[in-house]
Design an enzyme around this catalytic site. Structure first.
Site, PDB file in Angstrom:
ATOM      1  N   GLU A  69      49.978  56.814  -8.246  1.00 39.91           N
ATOM      2  CA  GLU A  69      50.838  57.767  -8.931  1.00 39.91           C
ATOM      3  C   GLU A  69      52.233  57.814  -8.301  1.00 39.91           C
ATOM      4  O   GLU A  69      53.242  57.902  -9.007  1.00 39.91           O
ATOM      5  CB  GLU A  69      50.213  59.169  -8.897  1.00 39.91           C
ATOM      6  N   CYS A 104      49.289  63.757  -4.315  1.00 35.93           N
ATOM      7  CA  CYS A 104      49.881  63.214  -5.541  1.00 35.93           C
ATOM      8  C   CYS A 104      50.124  64.315  -6.565  1.00 35.93           C
ATOM      9  O   CYS A 104      51.069  64.238  -7.353  1.00 35.93           O
ATOM     10  CB  CYS A 104      48.966  62.142  -6.134  1.00 35.93           C
ATOM     11  N   ASP A 220      24.754  27.696  11.725  1.00 34.86           N
ATOM     12  CA  ASP A 220      26.119  27.431  11.252  1.00 34.86           C
ATOM     13  C   ASP A 220      27.232  27.854  12.207  1.00 34.86           C
ATOM     14  O   ASP A 220      28.376  27.432  12.022  1.00 34.86           O
ATOM     15  CB  ASP A 220      26.345  28.152   9.915  1.00 34.86           C
ATOM     16  N   ARG A 227      39.330  34.969   4.950  1.00 32.38           N
ATOM     17  CA  ARG A 227      40.473  34.090   5.217  1.00 32.38           C
ATOM     18  C   ARG A 227      41.282  33.904   3.934  1.00 32.38           C
ATOM     19  O   ARG A 227      40.721  33.467   2.935  1.00 32.38           O
ATOM     20  CB  ARG A 227      39.990  32.754   5.775  1.00 32.38           C
TER      21      ARG A 227
END
Length: 383
Positions: A69, A104, A220, A227
């Site tokens: 807003e 707001c 792994d 990234r």
């Protein structure tokens, strides 16, 4: 999960025309730009219209930055247009409290807007209708409910955490069309295409934590980071019941960049006290399961929720994913399906009884193409 507060009941006597829906859809489209940059706050879009002309628009661009807003009102000023007497279309109830930014509602009242149309109410304790009431008290005509479902679907993690204090759990994996999650040979690493893998990093930026089992770490040695990170802090979670995590793994080498939490057992800590000291010295946090906890995964989800994690992304491997599914802990599935059959060259075939493309029990299923792959996202329960 629709809000039941009387203040949010849409005034059906007011007939919304095609233009109103069009402007709200513009606001929803703007809101999507903030995905991956504003979480755990909700992504919000805003359009300001005067005399059937858009004079300002904006969206919540980054966590801690001005809300949609405020950006829309600033856009009016940049366009040299006065918002006095205009109508604002906001995808979420404007805030009326002072957090990282000012209220707001105060800015809207000061700007002299005539009407505010809101897609969805904010279920947070500090909001929950207060913003709507403040605008109405100031004499601004305020309506809630236009494109409500679409707005809620933009922020499911925010919605759930605000209402229940529990984190939203997304299970993500890539598979071949015959249901294999990996190649048997380590020489062949990726099942999904490059465009799918790029999308995964966008998904990571929407979460506050990413979880894997120790077998994934051993196989792994992943970083588990988005990234590019774009300033995103993502807590990396490892389920490691026997404290087998290698001291030289990349997770423990990068705790100064992104935090790491390891869930393990008290028995493992008693058996490996020196390793515990080295892990904590590396900067990782160790949490243990309660001895009498029936479900370790439920404890993990509960503990992370108490730490303020609103969105948990689970990336596997196969055993961990299957456990989350079996214990009905998933709120969302995000599956990348590659157009290849691995057959005997594939492994981790755990979803023989689960076909996301044909499962009729899922909600809000969305299919999108990324390169050669198809991404299917679906919720396990309505929002």
């Amino acid at each position: 999960m629709l809000c039941r507060e009387p203040v949010y009941l849409f005034t059906h006597q007011l007939i919304m025309n095609c233009e109103d829906k069009q402007y709200m859809k513009m606001a929803l489209k703007l809101a999507k730009r903030g995905l991956g940059s504003v979480e755990p706050n909700p992504t919000v879009g805003c359009v300001i219209v005067k005399n059937n002309t858009i004079i300002g628009k904006g969206y919540h661009k980054k966590f801690g930055g001005p809300h949609a807003e405020i950006n829309a009102l600033a856009d009016c000023k940049a366009n040299k247009k006065s918002p006095k007497g205009a109508t604002m279309y906001a995808t979420l109830e404007p805030c009326c409290h002072k957090g990282k930014t000012g209220p707001c509602t105060d800015a809207i009242i000061k700007a002299g807007l005539k009407k505010v149309i809101i897609a969805a109410g904010d279920p947070s304790k500090h909001a929950n209708g207060k913003g709507v009431r403040k605008l109405r008290k100031a004499g601004i005509e305020t309506e809630v409910g236009l494109c409500q479902k679409q707005a809620q679907l933009l922020n499911p993690a925010f919605e759930k955490f605000a209402r229940t204090g529990k984190c939203w759990v997304t299970l993500k994996w890539a598979q071949s069309k015959d249901g294999k999650l990996a190649y048997k040979s380590k020489k062949q690493q990726w099942i999904s295409c490059q465009k799918s893998r790029k999308d995964v990093h966008k998904l990571r930026r929407q979460a506050q934590a990413i979880l894997v089992g120790i077998n994934t770490v051993l196989a792994d040695d992943p970083l588990l980071t988005p990234r590019p990170a774009r300033g995103k802090t993502l807590t990396r979670i490892v389920l490691d019941n026997r404290l087998r995590i290698p001291l030289d793994c990349r997770l423990l080498q990068t705790t100064d960049e992104q935090p790491v939490i390891i869930f393990t057992t008290k028995a493992a800590l008693l058996k490996k006290p020196r390793k515990k000291e080295k892990i904590t010295a590396a900067g990782a946090k160790i949490l243990t399961y309660p001895a009498k906890q029936k479900s370790r995964l439920k404890f993990v989800v509960s503990r992370l929720s108490k730490l303020g994690i609103a969105h948990l992304l689970v990336e596997g491997g196969a055993k961990v994913l299957a456990s989350f599914i079996e214990e009905n802990l998933a709120d969302e599935f995000c599956v990348y399906i590659a157009p290849k059959s691995l057959g005997q060259n594939g492994s981790s075939d755990i979803f023989k009884a689960f076909d996301i493309e044909s499962d009729t029990s899922l909600f809000y299923k969305e299919t999108k193409r990324f390169g050669t792959d198809i991404r299917v996202r679906a919720f396990t329960k309505p929002v």
